[in-house]
Design a protein around this motif. Structure first.
Motif, short mmCIF file in Angstrom:
data_model
loop_
_atom_site.label_atom_id
_atom_site.label_comp_id
_atom_site.label_asym_id
_atom_site.label_seq_id
_atom_site.Cartn_x
_atom_site.Cartn_y
_atom_site.Cartn_z
N LYS A 142 0.86 -1.19 0.08
CA LYS A 142 -0.01 -0.11 -0.20
C LYS A 142 1.03 1.21 0.11
CE LYS A 142 -3.93 2.18 2.29
NZ LYS A 142 -3.44 3.27 3.25
N LYS A 143 0.82 2.19 -1.01
CA LYS A 143 1.62 3.18 -1.07
C LYS A 143 0.84 4.26 -0.50
CE LYS A 143 3.53 2.13 -5.59
NZ LYS A 143 3.78 2.43 -7.11
N THR A 144 1.99 5.13 0.41
CA THR A 144 1.62 6.26 1.01
C THR A 144 1.39 7.38 0.07
OG1 THR A 144 3.76 7.23 1.30
CG2 THR A 144 3.21 5.62 3.09
N GLN B 200 2.86 8.25 -3.62
CA GLN B 200 1.80 8.33 -4.85
C GLN B 200 2.35 9.58 -5.40
OE1 GLN B 200 -1.97 7.99 -3.31
NE2 GLN B 200 -1.77 5.98 -2.97
N PHE B 201 2.56 10.79 -4.67
CA PHE B 201 2.92 12.17 -5.31
C PHE B 201 4.43 11.91 -6.20
CE2 PHE B 201 4.65 16.27 -5.36
CZ PHE B 201 3.41 17.14 -5.61
N TYR B 202 5.27 11.31 -5.38
CA TYR B 202 6.64 11.03 -5.91
C TYR B 202 6.39 10.13 -7.32
CZ TYR B 202 11.08 8.82 -6.67
OH TYR B 202 12.42 8.59 -7.33
N ASP B 203 5.53 9.14 -7.09
CA ASP B 203 5.55 8.33 -8.37
C ASP B 203 4.63 8.97 -9.73
OD1 ASP B 203 6.85 6.26 -7.13
OD2 ASP B 203 5.15 5.05 -6.78
N ALA B 204 4.01 10.06 -9.11
CA ALA B 204 3.22 10.63 -10.53
C ALA B 204 3.90 11.49 -11.07
CB ALA B 204 2.02 11.28 -9.78
N PRO C 107 12.57 15.02 -12.71
CA PRO C 107 11.49 15.59 -11.96
C PRO C 107 11.65 15.09 -10.49
CG PRO C 107 10.52 15.47 -14.14
CD PRO C 107 11.82 14.62 -14.16
N LYS C 108 11.70 13.48 -10.40
CA LYS C 108 11.77 12.84 -9.35
C LYS C 108 13.18 13.34 -8.44
CE LYS C 108 8.78 9.13 -10.70
NZ LYS C 108 8.86 7.78 -10.81
N THR C 109 14.21 13.45 -9.15
CA THR C 109 15.41 13.94 -8.41
C THR C 109 15.27 15.25 -7.84
OG1 THR C 109 16.92 12.62 -9.89
CG2 THR C 109 17.86 14.34 -8.72
N ALA C 110 14.57 16.21 -8.82
CA ALA C 110 14.44 17.45 -8.31
C ALA C 110 13.50 17.79 -6.96
CB ALA C 110 13.74 18.23 -9.48
N PHE C 111 12.55 16.82 -7.05
CA PHE C 111 11.55 16.54 -5.88
C PHE C 111 12.37 16.32 -4.88
CE2 PHE C 111 8.85 13.86 -3.30
CZ PHE C 111 8.00 14.87 -3.03
N VAL C 112 13.27 15.34 -4.69
CA VAL C 112 13.82 14.95 -3.65
C VAL C 112 15.05 15.76 -3.06
CG1 VAL C 112 15.76 13.24 -2.75
CG2 VAL C 112 13.90 12.27 -4.29
N LYS C 113 15.59 16.55 -3.97
CA LYS C 113 16.46 17.72 -3.66
C LYS C 113 15.60 18.76 -2.85
CE LYS C 113 20.00 16.90 -7.41
NZ LYS C 113 21.17 16.95 -6.41
N LYS C 114 14.54 19.17 -3.51
CA LYS C 114 13.64 20.33 -3.09
C LYS C 114 13.10 19.69 -1.55
CE LYS C 114 9.41 22.67 -3.94
NZ LYS C 114 8.37 23.07 -4.67
N ILE D 240 10.38 7.97 1.10
CA ILE D 240 9.58 7.58 -0.16
C ILE D 240 9.59 6.21 0.00
CG2 ILE D 240 9.87 7.42 -2.36
CD1 ILE D 240 11.26 10.37 -2.57
N ALA D 241 10.51 5.34 0.16
CA ALA D 241 10.55 3.98 0.31
C ALA D 241 9.92 3.41 1.33
CB ALA D 241 12.01 3.32 0.37
N GLY D 242 9.57 4.06 2.36
CA GLY D 242 8.68 3.65 3.61
C GLY D 242 9.56 3.13 4.82
#
Length: 74
Positions: free
Chosen positions: A5-7, A11-15, A24-31, A47-49
């Motif tokens: 079950k994804k948090t 889900q936001f990250y995966d989208a 974009p995912k790297t930018a998200f993590v950095k931000k 993100i991994a839980g």
């Protein structure tokens, strides 16, 4: 994650789109890491839980993403 079950956070990250000059995912993590003043590895653990942020960091992330604190990591 054991129960698959994804948090909402995951889900936001995966989208996010997969490709760009800086992914974009790297930018998200950095931000998120910069906002919460943590290492990028810490954000990837969220993100991994495998870890969850404390209440202050959760509130910062929730405000930025527009997702309630109660939903973000459940």
């Amino acid at each position: 994650m054991e129960n698959n079950k994804k948090t909402k956070f995951r889900q936001f990250y995966d989208a996010l789109p997969p490709k760009a000059d800086i992914a974009p995912k790297t930018a998200f993590v950095k931000k998120i890491a910069a906002m919460c003043k943590v290492h990028e590895v810490t954000v990837r653990c969220w993100i991994a839980g495998t870890q969850k942020p404390d209440a202050l960091k959760t509130s910062i992330i929730a405000k930025e993403l527009g997702i309630s604190e109660q939903e973000l990591f459940t």
